[in-house]
Design a protein around this motif. Sequence first.
Motif, mmCIF file in Angstrom:
data_model
loop_
_atom_site.group_PDB
_atom_site.id
_atom_site.type_symbol
_atom_site.label_atom_id
_atom_site.label_comp_id
_atom_site.label_asym_id
_atom_site.label_seq_id
_atom_site.Cartn_x
_atom_site.Cartn_y
_atom_site.Cartn_z
ATOM 1 N N ALA A 22 0.790 -1.147 0.090
ATOM 2 C CA ALA A 22 -0.138 -0.160 -0.139
ATOM 3 C C ALA A 22 0.920 1.140 -0.031
ATOM 4 O O ALA A 22 0.335 2.216 -0.055
ATOM 5 N N VAL A 173 -6.415 -6.001 5.138
ATOM 6 C CA VAL A 173 -6.966 -4.743 4.315
ATOM 7 C C VAL A 173 -7.718 -3.674 5.268
ATOM 8 O O VAL A 173 -7.194 -2.538 5.130
ATOM 9 N N LEU A 174 -7.984 -4.392 6.234
ATOM 10 C CA LEU A 174 -8.618 -3.281 7.350
ATOM 11 C C LEU A 174 -7.577 -2.443 7.991
ATOM 12 O O LEU A 174 -7.847 -1.284 8.414
ATOM 13 N N CYS A 176 -4.720 -1.706 6.889
ATOM 14 C CA CYS A 176 -4.348 -0.428 5.682
ATOM 15 C C CYS A 176 -5.213 0.819 5.718
ATOM 16 O O CYS A 176 -4.916 1.717 5.714
ATOM 17 N N GLN A 177 -6.814 0.317 5.996
ATOM 18 C CA GLN A 177 -7.683 1.242 5.764
ATOM 19 C C GLN A 177 -7.579 2.109 6.978
ATOM 20 O O GLN A 177 -7.911 3.226 6.897
ATOM 21 N N THR A 178 -7.274 1.529 7.942
ATOM 22 C CA THR A 178 -7.215 2.356 9.322
ATOM 23 C C THR A 178 -6.170 3.134 9.271
ATOM 24 O O THR A 178 -6.336 4.622 9.763
ATOM 25 N N SER A 180 -4.437 4.595 6.595
ATOM 26 C CA SER A 180 -4.803 5.474 5.889
ATOM 27 C C SER A 180 -5.800 6.450 6.449
ATOM 28 O O SER A 180 -5.549 7.678 6.264
ATOM 29 N N ALA A 181 -6.867 6.277 7.157
ATOM 30 C CA ALA A 181 -7.495 7.252 7.864
ATOM 31 C C ALA A 181 -7.000 7.974 8.938
ATOM 32 O O ALA A 181 -7.152 9.185 8.965
#
Length: 306
Positions: A22, A173-174, A176-178, A180-181
């Motif tokens: 990512a 995936v979760l 990476c999303q966290t 990023s947020a």
Amino acid sequence: MRVLFAGTPAVAVPSLDALVKAGFDVVAVLTRPDAPLGRKRVLTPSPVAARAEELGIQVIKAAKVDAETTAHIADTSPDVAAIVAYGGIVPRDALAVPAHGWVNLHFSLLPAWRGAAPVQRALIAGDDVTGAVTFQLEEGLDTGPVFGALTESVRDEDTAGDLLERLSVSGAVLLCQTLSAIDAGQAAPQPQSGEVSLAPKLTLEDGRLDWQQPALALHRRSRGVTPEPGAWTMLEGQRIKLEPVALRPDVNGLAPGHVRPEGKAVLVGTGSHAVQLGRVQPAGKKMMLPADWARGLATPEKVVFE
């Protein structure tokens, strides 16, 4: 965003790979020291350490996060630390090093199954649904506010290994999303709510099958302790390892622990109906098909598991 990644077992590797893919700047990996593996007890790097070395990432090996390890972490100047099954407590001084703290990927729907063996305990308890969350690590045991969550249905024949493998991929995936947020200033962690349950690390004794229990409980336990520490029973003073047992509700009247070969199957009585053995590993031997094991018994009709 500069990320310190902390993890040890194979289930943490997908998260490390996902962070690198990512585009996060993984400045170092914290993992537990090399451990002796196999019959020859050869010192072997953790799966996370091995993967980090392949990726050319600095590796910090530590059995605990003490003052020296905290100093090493601080030297990497991380903006945030991501932790997935590291296997040790992170003390207050280390928690304070990254500006955004530590984000833990945990394989349960907190506050259910706080602790070291959430997937295993969920299977033993017979949960139909589990999942994973990312949360802000704090000094309490898995008590921090939650950033995000995902759910995963438990399949009838899932072992802990099967379920952990799926969650390790979706959880990456979760994570990476966290992060990023957090990097975008859009993260809004929420306090945990709901009934608390605990998931302490499994011991060898957790794998012992009590044939007085109902078949469904044995089915759940045998899956929950596979692959580690593994299901087992005693026979004439020796421990016999077992793969997960299957339900046989069509067979009743077999006394708890009593063994009965039936064609290629081997049945065992429980506190309710019978179960069917998977592969069997007698002491000092390799795993074998249950029928092959039964053929080696002098009087199989007299065999009773303890």
